[in-house]
Design an enzyme around this catalytic site. Structure first.
Site, PDB file in Angstrom:
ATOM      1  NE  ARG A 113      -2.440   2.284   6.807  1.00 54.64           N
ATOM      2  CZ  ARG A 113      -1.952   1.339   6.022  1.00 54.64           C
ATOM      3  NH1 ARG A 113      -0.780   1.487   5.463  1.00 54.64           N
ATOM      4  NH2 ARG A 113      -2.647   0.229   5.802  1.00 54.64           N
ATOM      5  CB  CYS A 117      -6.378  18.663   7.158  1.00 55.77           C
ATOM      6  SG  CYS A 117      -6.980  20.081   6.223  1.00 55.77           S
ATOM      7  CG  ASN A 151       0.751   3.895   1.096  1.00 52.79           C
ATOM      8  OD1 ASN A 151       1.311   3.306   0.175  1.00 52.79           O
ATOM      9  ND2 ASN A 151      -0.087   3.296   1.922  1.00 52.79           N
ATOM     10  CD  GLU A 152      -3.376   1.326  -0.423  1.00 54.89           C
ATOM     11  OE1 GLU A 152      -3.937   1.298   0.679  1.00 54.89           O
ATOM     12  OE2 GLU A 152      -3.299   0.331  -1.172  1.00 54.89           O
ATOM     13  CB  CYS A 164     -11.016  20.842   9.103  1.00 61.17           C
ATOM     14  SG  CYS A 164      -9.963  21.587   7.843  1.00 61.17           S
ATOM     15  CB  CYS A 167     -11.539  21.194   4.112  1.00 62.14           C
ATOM     16  SG  CYS A 167      -9.907  20.411   4.199  1.00 62.14           S
ATOM     17  CD  GLU A 313       0.924  -1.480  -1.081  1.00 62.56           C
ATOM     18  OE1 GLU A 313       0.076  -2.170  -0.485  1.00 62.56           O
ATOM     19  OE2 GLU A 313       1.126  -0.290  -0.809  1.00 62.56           O
ATOM     20  CD1 TRP A 321      -5.260  -6.002   4.683  1.00 58.98           C
ATOM     21  CD2 TRP A 321      -7.279  -6.086   3.714  1.00 58.98           C
ATOM     22  NE1 TRP A 321      -5.067  -5.981   3.317  1.00 58.98           N
ATOM     23  CE2 TRP A 321      -6.282  -6.027   2.695  1.00 58.98           C
ATOM     24  CE3 TRP A 321      -8.620  -6.148   3.332  1.00 58.98           C
ATOM     25  CZ2 TRP A 321      -6.595  -6.027   1.336  1.00 58.98           C
ATOM     26  CZ3 TRP A 321      -8.930  -6.154   1.975  1.00 58.98           C
ATOM     27  CH2 TRP A 321      -7.919  -6.084   0.998  1.00 58.98           C
ATOM     28  CD  GLU A 361      -0.244  -3.263   7.236  1.00 58.25           C
ATOM     29  OE1 GLU A 361       0.851  -2.701   7.066  1.00 58.25           O
ATOM     30  OE2 GLU A 361      -1.199  -3.159   6.459  1.00 58.25           O
TER      31      GLU A 361
HETATM   32  C1  GLA Z   1      -2.273  -1.257   1.525  1.00 58.25           C
HETATM   33  C2  GLA Z   1      -1.191  -0.346   2.066  1.00 58.25           C
HETATM   34  C3  GLA Z   1      -0.038  -1.087   2.679  1.00 58.25           C
HETATM   35  C4  GLA Z   1      -0.531  -2.267   3.489  1.00 58.25           C
HETATM   36  C5  GLA Z   1      -1.355  -3.160   2.606  1.00 58.25           C
HETATM   37  C6  GLA Z   1      -1.841  -4.410   3.298  1.00 58.25           C
HETATM   38  O1  GLA Z   1      -2.120  -1.549   0.206  1.00 58.25           O
HETATM   39  O2  GLA Z   1      -0.702   0.549   1.107  1.00 58.25           O
HETATM   40  O3  GLA Z   1       0.671  -0.178   3.485  1.00 58.25           O
HETATM   41  O4  GLA Z   1      -1.274  -1.823   4.570  1.00 58.25           O
HETATM   42  O5  GLA Z   1      -2.488  -2.454   2.197  1.00 58.25           O
HETATM   43  O6  GLA Z   1      -2.584  -5.225   2.444  1.00 58.25           O
HETATM   44 ZN    ZN Z   2      -9.254  19.984   6.368  1.00 55.37          ZN
END
Ligand code: GLA
Ligand code: ZN
Length: 674
Positions: A113, A117, A151-152, A164, A167, A313, A321, A361
């Site tokens: 995830r 690009c 997300n993140e 690539c 880019c 979060e 992890w 997870e």
């Molecule tokens: C990140 C992600 C979540 C999950 C958590 C686990 O913050 O955004 O999707 O994977 O880590 O700690």
């Molecule tokens: Zn790229």
């Protein structure tokens, strides 16, 4: 109010019903348990692209609509995500260009995830076709309150960098716009070094481990470009969701000490700041390191917009992890949650509401575990957080923290100082900054965290540790700030290079040498056996590895080295400049030095602390102010601590307290300031 549709403290988290669509019984149970745990908000669809568009151009949004409805009927609001955090198989199988290429020029295989690009037109087109439908279908829903874009961004070790061909071309275009001519670029990058002068734009490539990686100006511009390219990607997502349906505020969830994307720039894109916090509680004999690093991040997040933020979060119990995933000891969950609130968060959100049955997870903490019951410690502790948030919401929501002190933490400086082949390799910029943050945390004095582009007026003290890359405008601001009476502190290895990473030619600390009233001669870096100390106001403090040797010009010395060939020379100087003062800390000293120094400065400058008395070890006090002020007394000791209340205080729930009380292990007390 930052979220108009539901202006309350939020409590809930990432919820992935798309993993359970064949289990209506589970979905029903989820809502029942969420209500019991006082959950009022979930983040939906973060990784749901495959469930929303199972085949190219075939959209299935009905299930999501039903879930948003049932949640809303149960009093649970939705933060709706755009699903670019992870790509569906049909997309990665059919269109290679959507997959990121690493610095080694190898294209990723499908899977994982945060590895798209950001330039790919196919990625943007496919994503926005879905985003537009999501916005049309749900942005007007009374239960949908905020967009969670992707997300993140840049997470999971992808560094937010795609190398690539698309880019590379975008990078060259960006450089052409910035430098206009190759001559200008070659000069700014000092590219004639090792004969690497560019003679055609096409020769420019992003840095590579097996290619060009020694031109610091290139490395720095590449990091700047990567932030802007990710912002460009994010911006087109925002534009799409806001064009279709009702206009909702947007956020992106940021990460802890995340070096790859300049969050000060990102902050301008979004309406609400949010971040994901996973501290290493209980990893050390005491919680000082985890507590102060987390406090620093909360302060940074609040400072990005000088406004309350969201804790998007956190884990209700453990992560899965880290090398060792320790359970939070009783009390720590409530304390960690209220620590976020104490520093300006208007939410406590978790990853995750329910644990998945399989995959990566399945052992990560969740409100609902595989036991599928409320009869669990985690569930009870989460419920307690929900209960407290309900009790304090009306009072705390409209308040925010105020600071007279700002600490500079600048991404461009971070990139440059850690990339430089300098006195110590690698340099740990954040580690140096934390040495200046911790004393204020211990004294219970609020700090904002700013970068070199922020306004300094409004602060009484500005601290810029290791300001190696000194921005011209910042230097001007510092001069004005001190002239008008401000207190400025900087350190060793400051004012060394300009914004293209070219060294200042009239010596360090460059553009602010006269404000500091010193000139730097040389910097020494030593191994631990070369012990040295500085004497400051009658005490000796151990010196670390970095030691600047300076000459006072107009400054006076406040501390001196005790040994070596620089024995007796200044280790701390102060210069009166205009109405203010500028301090230069020459060496990287043990924490006790910084505690003593900032304690003295706070006394001399009469900085307002959040608590009228000295605080016990491991206890800090934060303050949020609005019509009334609220003090969050946080005990990070796993022990009872006697705590003196010099006058009568009222708790937020109306109890009266005075005299010496006992703080429970990991207790957070919320007091109303009269
Ligand atoms: C990140 C992600 C979540 C999950 C958590 C686990 O913050 O955004 O999707 O994977 O880590 O700690
Ligand atoms: Zn790229």
């Amino acid at each position: 109010m930052m979220i108009e549709k539901f202006p309350h403290m939020l409590h809930g988290g990432d919820y992935n019903p798309d993993q359970w669509l064949d289990r209506p019984d589970i979905l029903e149970k989820d809502i029942e348990l969420m209500k019991k745990a006082r959950v009022n908000c979930v983040s939906l669809a973060i990784f749901a692209w495959a469930a929303l568009e199972p085949e190219e151009g075939v959209y299935r949004l009905e299930w999501l609509g039903k879930i948003i409805d049932s949640l809303y009927q149960a009093g649970i609001y939705t933060i709706l995500a755009t699903p670019s955090g992870a790509m569906p198989r049909w997309l990665t199988a059919k269109y290679e260009e959507v997959m990121m290429v690493g610095a080694n020029r190898v294209r990723n295989l499908p899977g994982g995830r945060h590895n798209f690009c950001p330039t790919s037109p196919v990625m943007r087109k496919k994503l926005n076709a879905l985003n537009a439908r999501l916005a049309e279908a749900f942005s007007g829903h009374p239960g949908v309150i905020l967009w969670h874009i992707s997300n993140e961004l840049g997470g999971n070790d992808t560094h937010g960098e795609c190398h690539c061909p698309l880019c590379q071309q975008a990078f060259r275009d960006w450089l052409k716009k910035k430098y206009q001519t190759l001559d200008a670029l070659n000069h700014a990058w000092w590219a004639n070094f090792w004969s690497h002068t560019y003679t055609a734009w096409e020769q420019i490539e992003s840095p590579a481990p097996h290619g060009e990686n020694g031109i610091h100006g290139l490395n720095l511009d590449w990091k700047r470009f990567c932030t802007e390219q990710m912002m460009d990607f994010c911006e087109q997502e925002i534009r799409t969701v806001q064009k279709h349906g009702e206009k909702l505020p947007v956020t992106v969830n940021m990460m802890t000490f995340f070096k790859d994307l300049d969050y000060f720039k990102f902050a301008k894109l979004v309406d609400v700041i949010s971040w994901d916090s996973y501290p290493n509680w209980h990893a050390q004999p005491d919680e000082l390191k985890a507590a102060t690093e987390t406090a620093f991040m909360h302060d940074l997040m609040r400072s990005l917009k000088k406004a309350p933020f969201l804790l998007m979060e956190s884990t209700p119990s453990i992560t899965n992890w880290k090398p060792v995933n320790t359970q939070k000891r009783p009390g720590m969950h409530l304390l960690a949650s209220l620590q976020a609130v104490a520093h300006g968060s208007n939410s406590v959100q978790y990853f995750q509401i329910r644990k998945g049955r399989g995959s990566f997870e399945k052992f990560h903490g969740a409100l609902i575990g595989h036991q599928n019951t409320e009869n669990q410690r985690t569930f009870r502790e989460v419920t307690e957080v929900g209960t407290v948030l309900n009790q304090i919401s009306d009072q705390i929501y409209p308040t925010v923290n105020q600071s007279e002190v700002a600490i500079v933490f600048d991404w461009e400086n971070w990139w440059a100082v850690e990339d430089a082949k300098g006195p110590i390799v690698p340099m740990d910029y954040a580690g140096h900054v934390m040495k200046h943050y911790r004393p204020f945390w211990k004294m219970g004095i609020s700090t904002d965290i700013i970068n070199m582009d922020r306004e300094l007026s409004g602060y009484r003290m500005v601290i810029a540790p290791m300001a190696y890359l000194l921005k011209e405008r910042f230097a001007e601001q510092v001069r004005e700030f001190v002239r008008r009476g401000g207190i400025f502190v900087t350190t060793y290895w400051s004012g060394v290079v300009d914004e293209t990473d070219l060294c200042f030619m009239n010596g360090y600390p460059g553009l602010i040498a006269d404000v500091l009233g010193i000139s730097e001669e040389e910097i020494d870096a030593v191994q631990p056996h070369r012990e040295n100390f500085v004497s400051y106001r009658g005490s000796s403090y151990r010196v670390g590895a970095l030691r600047d040797i300076v000459h006072p010009v107009t400054a006076v010395s406040l501390a001196e080295y005790e040994a070596d060939y620089y024995q007796g020379t200044p280790a701390l100087t102060v210069n009166e400049f205009g109405e203010g003062k500028a301090y230069y800390v020459c060496s990287e000293n043990e924490d006790a030095f910084f505690e003593a120094f900032y304690h003295d400065l706070a006394d001399e400058e009469e900085l307002a602390g959040n608590w009228p008395e000295e605080l016990p070890q491991g206890v800090t006090v934060s303050k949020r102010s609005g019509e009334e002020s609220y003090l969050f007394v946080q005990n990070f000791n796993e022990a009872e601590i006697p705590f003196n209340l010099p006058k009568e205080y009222c708790t937020i729930t109306g109890e009266t307290l005075s005299g010496t009380i006992l703080l429970n292990p990991f207790e957070c007390l919320i007091l109303v300031e009269a």
